[in-house]
Scaffold this motif. Sequence first.
Motif, short mmCIF file in Angstrom:
data_model
loop_
_atom_site.label_atom_id
_atom_site.label_comp_id
_atom_site.label_asym_id
_atom_site.label_seq_id
_atom_site.Cartn_x
_atom_site.Cartn_y
_atom_site.Cartn_z
N TRP A 133 -12.15 0.47 -4.49
CA TRP A 133 -10.82 -0.10 -4.33
C TRP A 133 -10.75 -1.60 -4.62
O TRP A 133 -9.68 -2.12 -4.95
CB TRP A 133 -10.33 0.14 -2.90
CG TRP A 133 -10.50 1.55 -2.46
CD1 TRP A 133 -11.56 2.09 -1.78
CD2 TRP A 133 -9.59 2.64 -2.68
NE1 TRP A 133 -11.36 3.42 -1.57
CE2 TRP A 133 -10.17 3.79 -2.11
CE3 TRP A 133 -8.33 2.74 -3.30
CZ2 TRP A 133 -9.54 5.03 -2.13
CZ3 TRP A 133 -7.71 3.97 -3.33
CH2 TRP A 133 -8.30 5.09 -2.76
N GLY A 191 0.80 -1.22 0.00
CA GLY A 191 0.00 0.00 0.00
C GLY A 191 0.83 1.27 0.00
O GLY A 191 0.70 2.11 -0.85
N THR A 237 -1.92 5.00 -5.27
CA THR A 237 -3.03 4.05 -5.14
C THR A 237 -4.35 4.74 -5.47
O THR A 237 -5.20 4.20 -6.19
CB THR A 237 -3.08 3.48 -3.71
OG1 THR A 237 -1.85 2.79 -3.44
CG2 THR A 237 -4.24 2.51 -3.55
N TRP A 238 -4.52 5.95 -4.94
CA TRP A 238 -5.72 6.75 -5.20
C TRP A 238 -5.80 7.10 -6.68
O TRP A 238 -6.85 6.96 -7.33
CB TRP A 238 -5.66 8.00 -4.34
CG TRP A 238 -6.97 8.71 -4.17
CD1 TRP A 238 -8.14 8.47 -4.84
CD2 TRP A 238 -7.24 9.78 -3.26
NE1 TRP A 238 -9.12 9.33 -4.39
CE2 TRP A 238 -8.61 10.13 -3.43
CE3 TRP A 238 -6.48 10.47 -2.33
CZ2 TRP A 238 -9.21 11.16 -2.71
CZ3 TRP A 238 -7.08 11.48 -1.60
CH2 TRP A 238 -8.42 11.82 -1.78
N LEU A 280 -7.00 -2.75 -5.85
CA LEU A 280 -5.82 -2.48 -5.03
C LEU A 280 -4.62 -3.36 -5.38
O LEU A 280 -3.49 -2.88 -5.42
CB LEU A 280 -6.17 -2.68 -3.54
CG LEU A 280 -6.97 -1.54 -2.89
CD1 LEU A 280 -7.41 -1.94 -1.49
CD2 LEU A 280 -6.14 -0.27 -2.84
N ASN A 318 -8.14 -8.14 -2.02
CA ASN A 318 -8.37 -6.69 -1.92
C ASN A 318 -8.94 -6.23 -0.59
O ASN A 318 -8.60 -5.17 -0.09
CB ASN A 318 -9.30 -6.25 -3.05
CG ASN A 318 -8.59 -6.19 -4.39
OD1 ASN A 318 -7.59 -5.51 -4.53
ND2 ASN A 318 -9.11 -6.92 -5.37
N GLY A 344 3.00 6.51 -2.11
CA GLY A 344 2.24 5.32 -2.48
C GLY A 344 0.75 5.48 -2.27
O GLY A 344 -0.06 4.93 -3.03
N LYS A 385 2.02 0.39 -9.31
CA LYS A 385 2.72 1.39 -8.50
C LYS A 385 4.20 1.04 -8.34
O LYS A 385 5.06 1.94 -8.33
CB LYS A 385 2.05 1.47 -7.13
CG LYS A 385 2.63 2.54 -6.22
CD LYS A 385 2.04 2.42 -4.83
CE LYS A 385 2.52 1.15 -4.16
NZ LYS A 385 1.93 0.93 -2.83
N ARG A 389 -7.31 -3.39 1.71
CA ARG A 389 -8.03 -2.13 1.93
C ARG A 389 -8.00 -1.74 3.40
O ARG A 389 -7.76 -0.58 3.74
CB ARG A 389 -9.48 -2.26 1.43
CG ARG A 389 -10.29 -0.99 1.58
CD ARG A 389 -11.64 -1.11 0.88
NE ARG A 389 -12.48 -2.14 1.43
CZ ARG A 389 -13.31 -1.97 2.48
NH1 ARG A 389 -13.39 -0.79 3.06
NH2 ARG A 389 -14.05 -2.96 2.92
N GLY A 408 -3.29 -2.31 -8.71
CA GLY A 408 -2.75 -0.96 -8.53
C GLY A 408 -1.40 -0.99 -7.83
O GLY A 408 -0.48 -0.25 -8.18
N ASN A 409 -1.26 -1.85 -6.82
CA ASN A 409 0.02 -1.97 -6.12
C ASN A 409 1.12 -2.47 -7.06
O ASN A 409 2.26 -2.02 -6.99
CB ASN A 409 -0.11 -2.92 -4.93
CG ASN A 409 -0.78 -2.29 -3.74
OD1 ASN A 409 -0.79 -1.07 -3.60
ND2 ASN A 409 -1.36 -3.09 -2.88
N LEU A 438 -4.41 -0.86 4.47
CA LEU A 438 -4.05 0.45 3.91
C LEU A 438 -4.75 1.57 4.66
O LEU A 438 -4.14 2.61 4.96
CB LEU A 438 -4.42 0.49 2.42
CG LEU A 438 -4.05 1.76 1.65
CD1 LEU A 438 -2.56 2.05 1.73
CD2 LEU A 438 -4.48 1.63 0.19
#
Length: 251
Positions: free
Chosen positions: A124, A25, A160-161, A171, A227, A156, A178, A231, A174-175, A234
């Motif tokens: 998310w 995250g 993520t957003w 998520l 996820n 980070g 990222k 979530r 996305g990670n 995070l």
Amino acid sequence: MEHSVVLGTGIFFVGIIAGFFNTIGGGGSLLVLPFLSFLGMDVALANGTNRIAIVLQCFTGAETYRRKNVLSLRIALPLAGITTLGSIVGTFLAINIDREFLNLSVAALISLMAVLLVFKPEMWEKQHETRLSKTAVFFIFFAIGIYGGFIQAGVGFFLTWGLALAAGVDLIRGNAIKMVIVGLYNIVSLAIFYRSGLVDIPVGLILAAGSMVGAVAGAKFAVAKGNSWIRWILASVVILSAVKMVFDVLS
């Protein structure tokens, strides 16, 4: 900063923790920078030295995510290019922005993110269509790059957003994306910090060794738990990070 076996061991274990949280995250650098400063390292030097660990942990984490078939380079590479442009600006601005104002601003923004993490799980946990224009996406990731080039700690959360808004990814994916973005733009930032004499290579390599271990563990944990777990973890890290940033300003 003097180096010793005990000190090196402490840095290594902090790297493990930071690498783990950065990979699932974010927020690892919010632990690393105060720790290095506590050991007597100048904040600017700690900021530059941390980039070694960030680069190596990101590519280790990205490779782990790739092996788990959750990394999309098609999405990651264009966004990494935009973010890298912003990081160049941010790195050169690193000594000119008021730190207290920055901390309060970031704390407010990530507090909003925490609210969304808790009360908007569908944003998310599922992939979805996005309606942002290419111009909006450019400015979002360029701005994130400026912040990342400046301080890195907490970037980070914004990525993520941004990935949830701009790319519609969940998520875990996305990670994975990222990791590529942060790893690539930090190569440039690291080079700039190094040319300015703001990188302690031995400390950075010890920190990186731990971070790579943590990154592998974090990526495997994220894929295995899914996820919903990520979530809530995070959200917890975001809240604690926001509180710490406000405390740093007020203390």
